[in-house]
Design an enzyme around this catalytic site. Structure first.
Site, mmCIF file in Angstrom:
data_model
loop_
_atom_site.group_PDB
_atom_site.id
_atom_site.type_symbol
_atom_site.label_atom_id
_atom_site.label_comp_id
_atom_site.label_asym_id
_atom_site.label_seq_id
_atom_site.Cartn_x
_atom_site.Cartn_y
_atom_site.Cartn_z
ATOM 1 N N TRP A 176 0.285 -1.170 -0.714
ATOM 2 C CA TRP A 176 0.189 -0.251 0.761
ATOM 3 C C TRP A 176 1.061 0.783 -0.228
ATOM 4 C CZ3 TRP A 176 -0.996 3.906 4.460
ATOM 5 C CH2 TRP A 176 -0.567 3.589 5.277
ATOM 6 N N ASP A 177 2.119 0.994 0.632
ATOM 7 C CA ASP A 177 2.394 2.362 0.567
ATOM 8 C C ASP A 177 3.643 2.827 -0.843
ATOM 9 O OD1 ASP A 177 4.741 -0.507 1.681
ATOM 10 O OD2 ASP A 177 5.743 0.684 -0.229
ATOM 11 N N LYS B 252 3.569 -0.301 15.487
ATOM 12 C CA LYS B 252 4.577 -0.217 15.012
ATOM 13 C C LYS B 252 4.798 1.716 13.989
ATOM 14 C CE LYS B 252 6.214 -2.396 10.876
ATOM 15 N NZ LYS B 252 5.403 -3.946 10.157
ATOM 16 N N GLN B 253 3.890 1.119 13.409
ATOM 17 C CA GLN B 253 3.554 2.857 13.127
ATOM 18 C C GLN B 253 2.709 3.934 13.036
ATOM 19 O OE1 GLN B 253 4.006 0.089 9.490
ATOM 20 N NE2 GLN B 253 2.344 1.299 8.349
ATOM 21 N N ASP C 215 0.848 31.773 31.146
ATOM 22 C CA ASP C 215 1.986 31.166 31.604
ATOM 23 C C ASP C 215 3.451 32.520 32.431
ATOM 24 O OD1 ASP C 215 4.059 28.764 32.217
ATOM 25 O OD2 ASP C 215 5.561 29.620 30.077
ATOM 26 N N LEU C 216 4.044 31.106 33.694
ATOM 27 C CA LEU C 216 5.187 32.111 34.202
ATOM 28 C C LEU C 216 6.516 31.394 33.315
ATOM 29 C CD1 LEU C 216 6.443 33.700 36.817
ATOM 30 C CD2 LEU C 216 6.095 31.291 37.855
ATOM 31 N N ASP C 217 7.312 30.775 33.571
ATOM 32 C CA ASP C 217 8.825 30.684 32.609
ATOM 33 C C ASP C 217 8.736 30.713 31.781
ATOM 34 O OD1 ASP C 217 9.446 29.528 35.867
ATOM 35 O OD2 ASP C 217 9.242 27.697 35.289
ATOM 36 N N THR D 107 12.848 31.800 34.387
ATOM 37 C CA THR D 107 12.968 30.425 35.732
ATOM 38 C C THR D 107 13.732 29.652 34.861
ATOM 39 O OG1 THR D 107 11.278 30.076 36.331
ATOM 40 C CG2 THR D 107 11.454 32.087 37.546
ATOM 41 N N LYS E 92 11.114 21.406 29.800
ATOM 42 C CA LYS E 92 11.072 23.328 29.928
ATOM 43 C C LYS E 92 9.882 23.245 30.162
ATOM 44 C CE LYS E 92 14.194 26.293 27.786
ATOM 45 N NZ LYS E 92 14.182 27.503 26.738
ATOM 46 N N SER F 109 0.922 27.570 35.788
ATOM 47 C CA SER F 109 2.480 27.304 35.786
ATOM 48 C C SER F 109 2.503 26.037 36.616
ATOM 49 C CB SER F 109 2.637 28.414 36.707
ATOM 50 O OG SER F 109 4.390 28.126 37.236
ATOM 51 N N ALA F 110 3.704 24.919 35.428
ATOM 52 C CA ALA F 110 3.748 24.184 35.898
ATOM 53 C C ALA F 110 4.833 23.974 37.436
ATOM 54 C CB ALA F 110 4.354 23.202 34.938
ATOM 55 N N LYS G 298 1.120 19.903 31.199
ATOM 56 C CA LYS G 298 1.131 20.196 29.835
ATOM 57 C C LYS G 298 1.311 19.006 28.651
ATOM 58 C CE LYS G 298 1.981 24.644 31.135
ATOM 59 N NZ LYS G 298 2.608 26.409 31.653
ATOM 60 N N GLU H 147 2.082 31.739 26.111
ATOM 61 C CA GLU H 147 2.347 30.600 26.661
ATOM 62 C C GLU H 147 4.360 30.959 25.828
ATOM 63 O OE1 GLU H 147 4.385 27.828 27.942
ATOM 64 O OE2 GLU H 147 2.021 26.965 29.074
ATOM 65 N N ASP H 148 5.424 30.039 26.111
ATOM 66 C CA ASP H 148 6.150 30.392 25.270
ATOM 67 C C ASP H 148 6.485 28.809 24.853
ATOM 68 O OD1 ASP H 148 9.228 30.106 27.700
ATOM 69 O OD2 ASP H 148 7.201 29.376 28.107
#
Length: 1016
Positions: free
Chosen positions: A381-382, A624-625, A811-813, A819, A847, A916-917, A947, A971-972
């Site tokens: 099929w590929d 598998k994929q 978000d914080l960081d 930080t 991160k 924040s995480a 996240k 967010e960053d």
């Protein structure tokens, strides 16, 4: 492959290692410059193979007697009965195996009466190079014999693209310090046996029969061999002739070696500074199975081909080949600015697609092309899902040829449907050469009904890309309709699922989950298949009524049946899991346990299917994929990015990528949902499958679908190309590793060049009538000679204008304060203390990830099994290091503009929240002096899932008393952007476009954040 063993171009680095101080490769030449070790010869033979879609010649040296050097023809294969201890109705009865034919590359040397064995001498200098621009294999060797004489050997080899049965070789020997007689022994070798199957069922076969020699002849003019297969009854003739280019070289004798082949010898006296040169031409002719072609007829065809070949010299053949290749490269328009090794690899991959795919409608693209014996030369099929889309956009005639092969084997597909107890319709064989099913293991063979949908997808894509509706009335519609009608005999309306149309007991692309009900990929692709078949029927009935009436009458197709296709498509069962928000791969997939880490694929790239009993694999949640994601790539235009992102996040965690098809699909989807780093990492995984032997089996042939996948990851992934309502649509992004890139596509008799730079993309119509394209959904009309430039990214802020946000969640960081360096230092200190390596790549993965998840990432680097108590102790220790450092933070550690951005939101009358995480978020806000600016704070103490799960942003919205759609997230990190989108919010990204391509608005820093700009 390990450093020091690699095929390189002047030490071109593999992407996995440091590129500093490396010499850039010539992107048009793949070069090997050291004496091949025994362990790498077979791999090099695959990489340096030449082909033209019908004839394939592996890249061994002319003097070598390598047992893995081989020559193959698409039309020459043997049929072997499949032995079962217990055979049941419908089981495949035989397998087709492409087998080596007479190899004409052999040219031996003799100095006086002494045969030259290159392995016994000293290699003073060596270079073997595949010239991708000219389609030629070149080799030079300076060799010193054990007796101290020195020769230089130069060889060139061509398999002409437009002469299906011809091999051309120019062979020169120059004496450096030898004086005496030299003999060139040119041979046709016919005793090469097919590879036998060992422990890996993907390689070799248990062949019954094969080619036997029925006639041998050799004289001053022609050496020839006639052969015949025992079971498939294919006749084959091969022959060789020569042109003598240097004075003094003359024919000396002809040899016939019973059971081995034929030779012609040419001799001369050689002195220092002199050369002898031979041009060798080898031609083939073969019959179809059971045809009446005689040996005499085939020998006449060989003789005629050789006569035509000799009508021009090697230089002329070389020029014709270069011209044919140049036409293709003008279509491809490939360039990578900033990484020549990537550019070289892409060209290498495209070259193999060009040369290994058929042109006469009697073959397709085998899994290993014409470069080796892997998978017995079978088509899967590929061919339609990966290879054909590339060729439809770069070499449409070859794409049509691939589809014509399916038309020509439709009768076999109908027979196979009857074998599988379907009274009407057609089911294409899962793996085949002749069109008959060759898979002995039906759970991962015949059960893969989705091959029908892949062929339907290929027909649709080809017709959309080329406008070639003539193909539909010349067999394409017959294939489309006959395969579509089969779905009604596989699926049914299930009263237990509100009469949804369900398809049971099939296997999807993920062969590690076999015989399932409602495989998402199969159901989704069947839905698209049924709808497209109905559309084509309506179009043909309107535009070509006579042709349509003929087709419908021939297969007894009625309007009632077509209406039933649409009804089944509308009722197709495609559920969404209410807890995870993803599409279950099948009815039971999410109920299974994940494969324990101790059973993961830890033996390099030795797949699980070679380590475990199939039932062990089937009982676990392991892929598998790509499966669900593959549906997004082939037919996912109507699926929103948030759904794609959630599914990507989930299935990435359970996919082991044992298939080389997997990486390109993950790359394309990662590009689409904004995971730039992952998109590029998966791109490298498909780009260098063979150049770096990533799966350990390149020696048995290159991986055609992975090669195609690398181009798809470029054009469909980074280029964002899709077919949209008859137009070509683009949404380009630029990988951080590059300064720019370019690719070309042919679209409905027009040629479009797409050039992507740092900030803009330029579209150029190089040929054709005015053409409308879409750039990030906006129409652009292209005209020859009038390039159009557009911003690389659409103006995302426009999509936010006028929306009534009531709250902003920061978000914080990386957004308010940096930080991350503090976290990085704390984790690095902990890693050092417990003896775990720590680098920037690991730091980047941490991160935006909560403490326990970060610890799990860190502990991936060790084989030691930590208890839960030990993990808790380690996490606490890291936190203590972190808290010690943040005690020294103050308002001066706010990022520039952060306080102003938050205050602007409050001045606008909107609510503010922090997501924040970090478990230390409240302490950080106090230290930074901004705790009073937030109405609500959510940190890792309040959530269970990190996240990119949306939980943290949903919790913040609830804390503000707002609906998710009323909130804007800032967010960053890519995981944070995904989390915001999964929560049903719009996202502002702070940082680099490459990392945050999925953001609705991208800002370089929080200082640029102004809520009034896009809410008024």
């Amino acid at each position: 492959m390990p450093r020091g063993e690699c095929v390189h171009s002047h030490d071109a680095p593999t992407p996995a290692r440091d590129t500093a101080h490396q010499v850039s490769p010539d992107t048009w030449r793949l070069v090997h410059t050291h004496r091949p070790a025994d362990s790498e010869r077979a791999r090099l033979e695959s990489l340096f193979a030449l082909a033209n879609g019908m004839l394939g010649v592996r890249g061994g040296l002319e003097e070598s007697r390598s047992p893995t050097q081989g020559t193959f023809l698409t039309g020459v294969w043997e049929r072997t009965p499949i032995e079962y201890h217990e055979r049941f109705p419908g089981f495949a009865r035989s397998t087709d195996t492409r087998i080596p034919v007479a190899d004409g590359t052999r040219i031996g040397l003799r100095l006086g009466e002494t045969p030259v064995d290159l392995d016994e001498g000293e290699w003073l200098a060596f270079e073997q190079a595949l010239d991708l621009r000219a389609g030629c294999l070149q080799r030079t060797l300076r060799w010193r014999s054990p007796t101290g004489v020195t020769l230089q050997i130069d060889a060139e080899r061509i398999v002409p693209l437009h002469t299906p049965n011809l091999l051309c070789i120019r062979y020169r020997v120059t004496s450096i310090d030898y004086s005496g007689p030299i003999t060139l022994e040119s041979a046709l070798v016919a005793n090469t046996a097919a590879a036998t199957q060992g422990d890996d069922p993907r390689i070799g076969t248990r062949l019954d029969g094969g080619l036997s020699i029925t006639a041998l002849d050799s004289d001053q003019t022609l050496a020839s061999i006639c052969q015949r297969t025992q079971n498939s009854h294919i006749r084959l003739a091969s022959g060789q002739r020569h042109r003598l280019r240097e004075p003094g070289l003359s024919f000396t004798r002809a040899i016939i070696e019973d059971g081995q082949g034929a030779q012609q010898h040419y001799s001369a006296e050689l002195h220092p500074g002199q050369s002898v040169m031979l041009e060798k031409y080898v031609a083939y002719a073969w019959s179809h199975p059971e045809s009446s072609d005689t040996e005499a007829h085939l020998l006449d065809a060989v003789a005629a081909s050789l006569e035509r070949a000799l009508a021009q010299n090697f230089d002329a053949h070389h020029a014709d080949q270069a011209k044919a290749c140049d036409a293709f490269w003008r279509e491809a328009e490939l360039m990578i600015d900033g990484d020549p090794a990537v550019e070289q690899a892409l060209r290498f991959n495209l070259f193999h697609l060009l040369q290994s795919t058929g042109r006469d409608g009697n073959g397709s693209a085998a899994a290993k092309g014409l470069t080796g014996e892997g998978y017995e030369g079978h088509y899967f099929w590929d061919a339609e899902a990966f290879v054909l889309p590339v060729l439809a956009l770069t070499s449409p005639a070859q794409a049509r040829s691939m589809l014509e092969y399916r038309v020509n084997t439709l009768a076999r597909a109908r027979n196979h449907a009857r074998e599988m107890n379907h009274p009407v319709g057609a089911l294409y064989a899962w793996r085949t050469i002749s069109g008959d099913e060759c898979s002995a293991y039906f759970p991962s063979g015949s059960a893969q009904y989705h091959i029908n949908a892949a062929i339907a997808f290929a027909i649709r894509f080809y017709v959309d890309a080329t406008g070639d509706t003539d193909f539909l009335v010349r067999g394409g519609a017959d294939v489309l309709f006959e395969t579509a009608r089969l779905w009604h005999h596989v699926g049914y309306y299930n009263p237990r699922r509100n009469n949804a149309f369900c398809i049971c007991q099939v296997t999807g692309p993920d062969e590690y989950t076999a015989l399932v009900d409602n495989n998402y990929y199969t159901n989704h692709m069947a839905q698209q298949h049924l709808r497209y078949a109905a559309v084509v029927a309506a179009q043909l009935a309107q535009d070509k009524p006579q042709d349509y009436a003929r087709i419908a009458a021939a297969i007894d197709l009625s309007e009632k049946e077509i209406a039933s296709w649409l009804a089944a498509a509308d009722a197709m069962y495609l559920p969404v899991d209410p807890t995870l928000g993803i599409f279950p791969q099948d009815d039971d997939f999410l109920d299974k346990p994940r494969l324990p880490a101790t059973h993961s694929n830890e033996l390099g790239h030795r797949p699980l299917l070679l380590q475990m009993h199939p039932l062990t694999i089937y009982r676990h949640q392991v892929c598998k994929q790509a499966d669900v994601l593959q549906a997004f790539v082939l037919a996912g235009n109507a699926i929103d990015k948030d759904s794609k992102r959630r599914n990507f996040d989930y299935y990435e965690g359970v996919t082991v990528h044992d298939s080389t098809l997997s990486a390109s699909t993950f790359s394309i989807v990662a590009s689409e949902v904004g995971y730039a780093d992952k998109a590029y990492r998966y791109f490298l995984g498909t780009l260098r499958v063979d150049l770096d032997n990533l799966h350990g089996n390149t020696s048995h042939g290159v991986h055609m679908a992975a090669m195609a996948g690398s181009w798809l990851a470029l054009a469909w992934g980074f280029g964002g190309m899709r077919a949209m309502n008859g137009h070509s649509a683009f949404a380009p992004v630029l990988p951080a590793a590059w300064r720019g890139y370019r690719f070309g596509v042919r679209w409905k008799n027009s040629h479009i060049r797409v050039s992507v730079g740092k900030d803009r993309v330029e579209y150029t119509l190089t040929e054709g009538a005015p053409t409308e394209i879409l750039h990030h959904g906006q129409p652009l009309t292209l005209r020859v000679g009038q390039p159009l430039s557009a911003p690389l990214r659409a103006s995302a802020s426009q999509s936010l204008k006028g929306l009534l946000f009531k709250g902003v969640i920061f978000d914080l960081d990386g957004v308010i304060a940096d930080t991350a360096v503090v976290h990085h230092a704390a984790w690095k200190q902990l890693a050092s203390e417990i003896g775990i390596p720590f680098d920037d790549a690991i730091g980047e993965r941490l991160k935006g990830v909560d403490r326990r998840s970060s610890l799990d990432i860190l502990l991936e680097q060790t084989s030691h099994a930590f208890s839960e108590d030990e993990k808790e102790t380690l996490a606490t220790r890291k936190n203590n290091y972190y808290r010690q450092q943040i005690e020294h933070l103050g308002p001066e550690n706010l990022l520039p503009g952060a306080r102003h951005a938050i205050e602007s939101v409050r001045r606008a009358g909107l609510k503010t929240a922090l997501a924040s995480a970090s478990r230390n978020a409240p302490l950080l806000l106090e230290r930074l002096g901004i705790a009073d600016l937030f109405d609500y704070v959510v940190d890792a103490n309040h959530i269970r899932r990190a996240k990119p799960d949306p939980e943290i942003f949903l919790a913040a919205a609830r804390g503000l008393g707002l609906a998710p759609s009323e909130c804007l997230g800032v967010e960053d990190a890519a995981a944070g952007i995904a989390s915001i989108h999964s929560a049903g919010m719009k996202a502002v990204g702070i940082g680099h476009a490459q990392a945050l391509a999925g953001a609705d608005l991208l800002l370089p820093s929080v200082a640029a954040f102004d809520i009034s700009v896009f809410t008024t």
